[in-house]
Design a protein around this motif. Structure first.
Motif, PDB file in Angstrom:
ATOM      1  N   ILE A 531       0.853  -1.184   0.000  1.00 41.83           N
ATOM      2  CA  ILE A 531       0.000   0.000   0.000  1.00 41.83           C
ATOM      3  C   ILE A 531       0.891   1.238   0.000  1.00 41.83           C
ATOM      4  N   TYR A 532       0.678   2.115  -0.976  1.00 38.58           N
ATOM      5  CA  TYR A 532       1.485   3.350  -1.094  1.00 38.58           C
ATOM      6  C   TYR A 532       0.913   4.376  -0.121  1.00 38.58           C
ATOM      7  N   PRO A 533       1.633   4.724   0.974  1.00 37.65           N
ATOM      8  CA  PRO A 533       1.079   5.597   2.017  1.00 37.65           C
ATOM      9  C   PRO A 533       0.578   6.946   1.531  1.00 37.65           C
ATOM     10  N   PRO A 534       1.240   7.646   0.562  1.00 44.84           N
ATOM     11  CA  PRO A 534       0.688   8.940   0.138  1.00 44.84           C
ATOM     12  C   PRO A 534      -0.717   8.855  -0.456  1.00 44.84           C
ATOM     13  N   ASP A 535      -1.094   7.675  -0.904  1.00 45.34           N
ATOM     14  CA  ASP A 535      -2.442   7.535  -1.460  1.00 45.34           C
ATOM     15  C   ASP A 535      -3.503   7.344  -0.385  1.00 45.34           C
ATOM     16  N   VAL A 536      -3.094   7.214   0.859  1.00 50.28           N
ATOM     17  CA  VAL A 536      -4.033   6.985   1.956  1.00 50.28           C
ATOM     18  C   VAL A 536      -4.263   8.297   2.684  1.00 50.28           C
ATOM     19  N   ASP A 537      -5.504   8.549   3.029  1.00 51.18           N
ATOM     20  CA  ASP A 537      -5.834   9.798   3.723  1.00 51.18           C
ATOM     21  C   ASP A 537      -5.168   9.875   5.097  1.00 51.18           C
ATOM     22  N   ASN A 538      -5.149   8.793   5.810  1.00 52.42           N
ATOM     23  CA  ASN A 538      -4.550   8.785   7.155  1.00 52.42           C
ATOM     24  C   ASN A 538      -3.552   7.632   7.244  1.00 52.42           C
ATOM     25  N   PRO A 539      -2.270   7.881   6.873  1.00 52.53           N
ATOM     26  CA  PRO A 539      -1.288   6.791   6.843  1.00 52.53           C
ATOM     27  C   PRO A 539      -1.067   6.144   8.203  1.00 52.53           C
TER      28      PRO A 539
END
Length: 571
Positions: A531-539
């Motif tokens: 999972i690419y963290p920048p693509d997640v709203d709340n890493p």
């Protein structure tokens, strides 16, 4: 010219003139023979007057006080010359026996002549046994203690109930290694304990690792074994082999001492200024007891300087020809004892130099020489600092600097920095240590500390000494006053421990953390599920793991969440 030579021997002018006239005036030696011959004849004709007052006649044999000095330059006196009567105060420089007179050739000797010759032989024997050191011998060498009671300082080694003194009293010396700074008495104590043994059952052999090798050690051991065998030498003695600067021998050379120490062929005494733990092999340390010598205090050095001034036979007065009285001011002694950094050799050498300089300015021959504080300053030039850029003191001082900064004591840190710089330490070495400190002890508590340390290194590289001393002082003060955190330091240590001490083979990188630049790698599952963290709203809510399965949940970096500083205590 001939008349002056005869007068310099102590002959009256009238007698000298008669002798020159009788012998033709061309040879002082013939004139001297004529005087002695006629003096003997006059003495034989008037024994009663000579017995009442031996000095009342100008022809008496007792009035030539400088005659012996003249005959020292001749191989032997003429056979016809009779021996003069013994002088009440004979010259100590005359070591030749008195010539025999005619009565001895006939086998007869009167009682007075026998007593005079016996006294002369005793005097010669005494003068041979007590020989003054040569004038060129340094003062520090002449003032070495002869017995352990004369040793100044090191009471923890030579006290009344100390192990070393007990060994001397029981006449059983152990093999030891003296470790201490220069000028603290390692060689002197080694010599003193041998000469202080109750019986003369030990002989002292001194070698230096700077100038000798294994062959010299073997020769000394062979000689020691000969002394141990009865009948080979005059008396049976054990050998004390003293090896100065023993740390300069490499490991194979140090191995040569092991068998001879173990079988008792020699008693080994080593001396070193370096830490034996780092420079001597473990088998040698197991066979010898390491004794640590402390740096001499100013009071101890002052006592040694005063002893050198007061000793008329071996002391300071022997260093300057023609000067027998030397006075040293108290402020000069205080200055030298406090500026020698506990090194007695430095202080004694400075005292000798100061006295020589003072005597050179003195116009009175044989007068009193006074050594002042200014003479001492001139002799010392600058304060002596015990520092070795590759030795024990080097590591002691950098450790003191590091611990002072860790304890946030900026004053102490700057002091130890100054000690290192004055000792000649390379500034770039100190700057490298500051870079290490900025991350190890300051760390995340003040990340800009690392930038300060790197900038300090660059400044020292560009500017150099002595101007870069302020760059180093600024960086040292900044690091000492900065907040401290050792979280990064502890984290990397724990991680390295986990890597090196893990059971079995280290686990591979989880597949979802691997890179997949090719189609084949993607088909093998590389990067699958990542999972690419920048693509997640709340890493922070991600449940993705990054450690191997066996280390899931393990924490290496203990850094409180939501805090910018962590002032944990230093290790």
């Amino acid at each position: 010219m001939e008349m002056q030579q005869l007068l310099s021997m102590g002959f009256p002018e009238e007698t000298a003139a008669q002798a020159l006239a009788a012998t033709g005036g061309g040879c002082p030696l013939k004139a001297t023979e004529w005087i002695l011959t006629h003096t003997q004849e006059n003495t034989s004709n008037d024994n009663n007057n000579d017995n009442l007052n031996p000095n009342n006649s100008p022809n008496s044999a007792h009035f030539q006080p400088k005659l012996d000095r003249f005959f020292r330059f001749h191989s032997k006196p003429p056979p016809s010359t009779p021996s003069p009567s013994p002088s009440p105060s004979p010259s100590p420089a005359l070591n030749e026996a008195p010539p025999k007179d005619s009565s001895e050739e006939k086998g007869g000797k009167d009682h007075d002549e026998e007593d005079a010759e016996a006294q002369h032989k005793k005097r010669r024997k005494r003068e041979t046994a007590v020989q003054l050191p040569p004038l060129h011998e340094p003062l520090s060498e002449r003032m070495r203690p002869r017995r352990i009671d004369e040793v100044v300082g090191q009471d923890h080694l030579l006290g009344r109930n100390s192990f070393l003194r007990s060994a001397v009293d029981r006449n059983r010396l152990p093999s030891v290694i003296f470790w201490g700074p220069p000028g603290t008495g390692k060689t002197s104590i080694a010599r003193a304990i041998v000469s202080s043994c109750p019986s003369s059952s030990y002989r002292f052999v001194s070698l230096s690792a700077v100038t000798c090798g294994v062959k010299d050690v073997r020769d000394a051991v062979d000689e020691a074994r000969k002394w141990m065998k009865k009948g080979v030498m005059k008396e049976k003695k054990r050998t004390v082999l003293f090896m100065d600067e023993v740390h300069r021998f490499n490991k194979s050379q140090q191995d040569s001492f092991l068998p001879v120490i173990e079988d008792g062929s020699i008693v080994f005494i080593g001396a070193t200024t370096e830490n034996p733990s780092f420079h001597l092999i473990t088998p040698l340390l197991s066979r010898c007891k390491v004794l640590t010598l402390n740096q001499l205090s100013p009071e101890h050095v002052s006592a040694l300087l005063r002893r050198a001034v007061d000793d008329s036979d071996m002391g300071l007065s022997r260093s300057i020809e023609g000067i027998r009285v030397i006075e040293v001011d108290d402020d000069a002694i205080d200055l030298m004892s406090s500026h020698c950094d506990g090194d007695a050799r430095v202080a004694l050498n400075a005292l000798e130099i100061a006295a020589t300089a003072s005597a050179a300015r003195s116009t009175a021959v044989g007068g009193v020489v006074r050594v002042t504080g200014e003479d001492a300053k001139e002799a010392l030039q600058c304060k002596h600092l015990a520092y070795d850029k590759a030795g024990e003191e080097h590591y002691n001082l950098i450790s003191a600097l590091h611990k002072s900064m860790r304890g946030s004591d900026a004053d102490a840190a700057i002091y130890w920095l100054a000690r290192m710089l004055q000792g000649g330490e390379e500034p770039l070495y100190i700057a490298r240590r500051l870079i290490r400190f900025a991350t190890e002890d300051v760390g995340l508590a003040d990340p800009s500390a690392l930038m300060q340390a790197v900038a300090c290194y660059q400044a020292c590289h560009f500017v150099g000494m002595p101007e870069c001393n302020v760059n180093l002082a600024q960086c040292v003060a900044y690091l000492a006053l900065a907040p401290k955190s050792v979280s990064v330091y502890r984290a990397i240590k724990d991680a390295q421990k986990a890597v090196t001490e893990s059971v079995g083979q280290n686990e591979g990188v989880p597949l979802h953390l691997r890179n997949a630049p090719t189609k084949l790698m993607k088909e093998l599952g590389y990067a699958k599920g990542y999972i690419y963290p920048p693509d997640v709203d709340n890493p922070s809510l991600l449940s993705q793991s990054y450690l191997p399965p066996s280390l899931q949940g393990y924490k290496f970096l203990h850094w409180p969440s939501g805090h910018n500083t962590d002032q944990q205590g230093a290790i």
